[in-house]
Scaffold this motif. Sequence first.
Motif, mmCIF file in Angstrom:
data_model
loop_
_atom_site.group_PDB
_atom_site.id
_atom_site.type_symbol
_atom_site.label_atom_id
_atom_site.label_comp_id
_atom_site.label_asym_id
_atom_site.label_seq_id
_atom_site.Cartn_x
_atom_site.Cartn_y
_atom_site.Cartn_z
ATOM 1 N N HIS A 1 -25.840 -0.575 10.689
ATOM 2 C CA HIS A 1 -24.617 0.153 11.026
ATOM 3 C C HIS A 1 -24.919 1.294 12.006
ATOM 4 C CE1 HIS A 1 -22.487 -2.214 8.184
ATOM 5 N NE2 HIS A 1 -22.958 -1.615 7.096
ATOM 6 N N GLU B 1 -25.509 -0.026 15.502
ATOM 7 C CA GLU B 1 -24.232 -0.359 16.134
ATOM 8 C C GLU B 1 -23.506 0.910 16.577
ATOM 9 O OE1 GLU B 1 -22.405 -2.568 13.040
ATOM 10 O OE2 GLU B 1 -23.531 -4.422 13.441
ATOM 11 N N LYS B 2 -23.568 1.934 15.735
ATOM 12 C CA LYS B 2 -22.948 3.206 16.104
ATOM 13 C C LYS B 2 -23.635 3.798 17.330
ATOM 14 C CE LYS B 2 -21.786 7.802 14.357
ATOM 15 N NZ LYS B 2 -21.724 8.695 13.176
ATOM 16 N N ARG C 1 -22.343 2.325 20.454
ATOM 17 C CA ARG C 1 -21.010 2.827 20.796
ATOM 18 C C ARG C 1 -21.081 4.251 21.356
ATOM 19 N NH1 ARG C 1 -19.979 0.522 15.676
ATOM 20 N NH2 ARG C 1 -19.742 2.594 14.725
ATOM 21 N N LEU C 2 -21.958 5.067 20.787
ATOM 22 C CA LEU C 2 -22.107 6.433 21.293
ATOM 23 C C LEU C 2 -22.687 6.425 22.703
ATOM 24 C CD1 LEU C 2 -23.555 8.213 18.111
ATOM 25 C CD2 LEU C 2 -21.252 8.492 19.057
ATOM 26 N N THR D 1 -17.799 4.337 23.831
ATOM 27 C CA THR D 1 -16.655 3.789 23.099
ATOM 28 C C THR D 1 -16.421 4.523 21.777
ATOM 29 O OG1 THR D 1 -18.065 2.082 22.106
ATOM 30 C CG2 THR D 1 -16.890 1.508 24.138
ATOM 31 N N GLU D 2 -17.364 5.357 21.387
ATOM 32 C CA GLU D 2 -17.181 6.231 20.234
ATOM 33 C C GLU D 2 -17.600 7.636 20.647
ATOM 34 O OE1 GLU D 2 -18.894 6.942 15.680
ATOM 35 O OE2 GLU D 2 -18.804 4.910 16.490
ATOM 36 N N THR D 3 -16.805 8.623 20.254
ATOM 37 C CA THR D 3 -17.100 10.012 20.603
ATOM 38 C C THR D 3 -18.070 10.619 19.599
ATOM 39 O OG1 THR D 3 -14.912 10.296 21.585
ATOM 40 C CG2 THR D 3 -16.110 12.303 21.005
ATOM 41 N N PHE D 4 -19.087 11.278 20.124
ATOM 42 C CA PHE D 4 -20.044 11.989 19.264
ATOM 43 C C PHE D 4 -19.331 13.185 18.639
ATOM 44 C CE2 PHE D 4 -23.382 14.793 18.012
ATOM 45 C CZ PHE D 4 -24.533 14.034 17.839
ATOM 46 N N GLU D 5 -19.273 13.195 17.311
ATOM 47 C CA GLU D 5 -18.595 14.288 16.626
ATOM 48 C C GLU D 5 -19.568 15.429 16.355
ATOM 49 O OE1 GLU D 5 -16.536 13.055 13.137
ATOM 50 O OE2 GLU D 5 -15.437 11.447 14.158
#
Length: 469
Positions: free
Chosen positions: A319, A322-323, A326-327, A331-335
């Motif tokens: 997981h 995969e994250k 995306r980072l 496609t996924e924002t780093f929080e």
Amino acid sequence: MVRTQKEAKDLQIAYIGGGSKGWAWGLMSDLAMEERLSGTVKLYDINFDAAYDNAMIGNSLYDRSEVSGKWKYEAVRTIDEALQGADFVILSILPGTFDEMDSDVHQPEQYGIYQSVGDTVGPGGMVRALRTIPMYVEIAEHIKKTSPQAWVINYTNPMSHCTRTLYEVFPDIKAVGCCHEVFGTQKLLAAMLEDLKGIRDIDRSEIKINVLGINHFTWIDEAYYEDINLLPLYEEFVDKYYKQGFEGAEEDHWMNNHFASAERVKFDLFKKFGLIAAAGDRHLAEFMPHSWYLQSPEKVREWKFNLTKVNWRKENRTHLLEKGKRLKDGTETFELNPTGEEGVGMLKALLGLGDLITNVNLPNTGQMPDLPHGSVVETNALFSYDSVRPLVAGKLPKPINNMVAHHVENQAITLEAGLKKDKKLGFQAFVQDPLVDLAPEQAEELFENMLINTSDYLPGWDIYNSLSV
């Protein structure tokens, strides 16, 4: 060399294990939220591609409006490239792979030995230590050669062995071992104040404590919130929740979280010994005889904590990979979320940006007079400009000190075995661990099988030389 306060905007950090999908992202987040520091983080990992991906993720933060700390990330191919010019060195590696960890944790189950973590003591912790020691010998030699004045912060387990190895190889190293387990106990004491006294919104840093012991087997003999002595309250708290345990929010319930517990082991140790055991139940249980808490999976469930299966770690890594993709591709924002770790706070204190007192692992120079000089102990220490000074913690009650001292001595034997590549000496430590309650022939068979399973990380060992029991 550590910079002055005015130069805190051009720091050099070497991150060894820079392909990490956990600790490295946490450091990025904490650095991004600290406006007083900036500079370059060089990421070194035996998996260069993982370090390169992390560099891309870290660099994507630079231009975000909410980012206060401006850092550039660079993946490098050699450890010396990372260490060159470093003011600080962060060590956060996985010693081996999850396949070796699988053997550490699950091979002993064939002999009735269950481990909830398997990274500090017990058969798993010992074998993990034996393969980690040569890695840390090499790391210490590189630091000595390339960045001898840098401050070194270690997060890798087994913490005591890693920190001790650094000092054995390079006695003048400026290294500390950091662990967040005690923080969880401070949070529990804050929850206790809310439960018993209705005092809300207490930050765990407001709970002032005296810490004594060794990593993952720490104890608290003094605890205060403002002028309230928390030990008498803790006794009341334990009496209230001893049987059912103390269970927090649903998402933190021990049945829904591999790392959570209902604190029943901690409460039981208080009942037996009269001090607050200051680590998570999963770690504390492994320091005690196997019949107490880890006799079987059913016994573990009675005490309301978990055996963390390595299969879960493997699935979780999938997981995270995969994250990471995306980072990296956006496609996924780093929080940005504070981790609660104190690594950045330590950096600031060492740079002269305010003192810090916190618990760390350091060689014993008298902070715990009843334990051997030079052994790595966990107590509070004062961080200030270019200085870490351990604070005198005092003495544990003799019954507790006897338990701690046994593990200290066994860790010393394990370290010697690792440095000398001595299988017989390693086995002598192995059979003295409280979880290894086996007939000698079974203990020998288990030890040899576990060494074979981790042999890729034991250079120079004569693995197949038979032991005489």
